[in-house]
Design a protein around this motif. Sequence first.
Motif, PDB file in Angstrom:
ATOM      1  N   PHE A  95       9.612   7.317   2.594  1.00  8.01           N
ATOM      2  CA  PHE A  95      10.525   7.816   1.580  1.00  8.01           C
ATOM      3  C   PHE A  95      10.259   9.309   1.455  1.00  8.01           C
ATOM      4  N   ALA A  96      11.274  10.105   1.813  1.00  7.99           N
ATOM      5  CA  ALA A  96      11.137  11.556   1.831  1.00  7.99           C
ATOM      6  C   ALA A  96      11.650  12.114   0.512  1.00  7.99           C
ATOM      7  N   ILE A  97      10.770  12.749  -0.232  1.00  5.60           N
ATOM      8  CA  ILE A  97      11.116  13.253  -1.566  1.00  5.60           C
ATOM      9  C   ILE A  97      11.631  14.670  -1.435  1.00  5.60           C
ATOM     10  N   GLU A  98      12.862  14.862  -1.813  1.00  6.64           N
ATOM     11  CA  GLU A  98      13.501  16.173  -1.704  1.00  6.64           C
ATOM     12  C   GLU A  98      13.159  16.994  -2.937  1.00  6.64           C
ATOM     13  N   ALA A  99      12.199  17.909  -2.780  1.00  4.55           N
ATOM     14  CA  ALA A  99      11.756  18.787  -3.861  1.00  4.55           C
ATOM     15  C   ALA A  99      11.579  20.182  -3.259  1.00  4.55           C
ATOM     16  N   ILE A 109       9.212  19.124   0.923  1.00  5.55           N
ATOM     17  CA  ILE A 109       9.464  17.711   1.210  1.00  5.55           C
ATOM     18  C   ILE A 109       8.129  16.977   1.297  1.00  5.55           C
ATOM     19  N   ARG A 110       8.016  15.871   0.548  1.00  4.07           N
ATOM     20  CA  ARG A 110       6.834  15.016   0.615  1.00  4.07           C
ATOM     21  C   ARG A 110       7.253  13.665   1.191  1.00  4.07           C
ATOM     22  N   HIS A 111       6.423  13.118   2.029  1.00  2.00           N
ATOM     23  CA  HIS A 111       6.713  11.825   2.637  1.00  2.00           C
ATOM     24  C   HIS A 111       5.737  10.779   2.114  1.00  2.00           C
ATOM     25  N   GLU A 115       0.854  -1.188   0.000  1.00  2.00           N
ATOM     26  CA  GLU A 115       0.000   0.000   0.000  1.00  2.00           C
ATOM     27  C   GLU A 115       0.890   1.238   0.000  1.00  2.00           C
ATOM     28  N   VAL A 116       0.548   2.210  -0.832  1.00  2.00           N
ATOM     29  CA  VAL A 116       1.307   3.457  -0.932  1.00  2.00           C
ATOM     30  C   VAL A 116       0.370   4.602  -0.566  1.00  2.00           C
ATOM     31  N   GLN A 117       0.824   5.463   0.342  1.00  5.62           N
ATOM     32  CA  GLN A 117       0.003   6.616   0.710  1.00  5.62           C
ATOM     33  C   GLN A 117       0.875   7.780   1.126  1.00  5.62           C
ATOM     34  N   HIS A 166      14.070   7.620   4.467  1.00  3.82           N
ATOM     35  CA  HIS A 166      15.147   7.634   3.476  1.00  3.82           C
ATOM     36  C   HIS A 166      14.856   8.740   2.477  1.00  3.82           C
ATOM     37  N   SER A 167      15.820   9.623   2.281  1.00  6.23           N
ATOM     38  CA  SER A 167      15.625  10.750   1.374  1.00  6.23           C
ATOM     39  C   SER A 167      15.949  10.343  -0.056  1.00  6.23           C
ATOM     40  N   ILE A 168      15.074  10.732  -0.975  1.00  6.00           N
ATOM     41  CA  ILE A 168      15.250  10.422  -2.390  1.00  6.00           C
ATOM     42  C   ILE A 168      14.972  11.672  -3.212  1.00  6.00           C
TER      43      ILE A 168
END
Length: 350
Positions: A333-337, A340-342, A160-162, A304-306
Amino acid sequence: MIGKLKEDRVVAGKEAIEEIYETSYYGRPKNDNLILTLVEAAHLLYREKLEIEKEGESLGFEEYFKNASLLNPYFELKYIVYKDLRERGFYVQPGVADFRVYPRGGKPGKSSSRSYVYVHSERVALPLSVLLKNLESAGNVRKQLIIAVVDEESDITYYEVQESDPTGNMEQLYPSLQTPATMLEDRVIVWDGEASGKLYENGFYGKPLDQKRLQLSLVEGAFLLKNNIIEVTTRKDDNKLNFDEFCKRAAHIEPLFQRKYRVYEDLRTRKLVPKTGFKFGTHFRVYSEVKSASKIPHSEYLAHSIGTQHEFSLPVMSRAIRLANSVRKKMLFAIEADEIRHIDITRVKM
């Protein structure tokens, strides 16, 4: 009943609407025909509920399967997942995703579907951009997003992805004065005993070098420097470093420093306590609150930052999620943009 293979679908007659659609919800009625996807038709052929013809010749399961696999990319994987979901008692229909899955007891036309299921091979990298697009599609209609990963032995793992919005309760107290510290080879040392104690006990920063001195990681040092809690000098000539200079030096030591720092800062801003996640193979383990450094609680997350161009290697992703779940943590998974989105990815049972 007979269905005819036409391009990328199988068309059955009017009687199939009553005997197949209205009882088991395969296909989609259109005029006086039942239109079946290749996967649906394969499952009916397997169950001996339908015969399939191509140009007047009857196709056995093997021949049909080969034809379908030429017409539909990853047909065999989709069939494996479709068959598994059907045998688990779910009603399954094609949709924006590979499949729309209804909750147990729910039926097409009687209730809303619960999940969007996307099928993926363990051998094929999953681009973050694709994952986010699927997440957006599911979120727009308030559906659960499920990624069904099929491995080389045809076993299926469902994830599951959320979106996640992690927050903590860590109120922080800092020394009132800027505290001297030195940037050494790959870490920062705070020399003042009182300041070291306050930073460690009140914010769970660093790790004591001894009873009077505190050693900080690079991201911790950068955060405290940016917030004017410490002053950092170089070890060679005692030159003071501003935040940008510090980060430039840190990036030479650790190539992913900037990405890790942005995620660290975001987590601290959320009143969370990030510490190194090296032992778990991730960038951070994350606590919602640490009331006392002498009694450290269980951490709630691994993070984990991606980057935005990240592609998930599914075996690597699987290991990370399996480890996080085994130690009772959520894998973020923390998206570095720009912001930051988790993303929370969790293994689930269907």
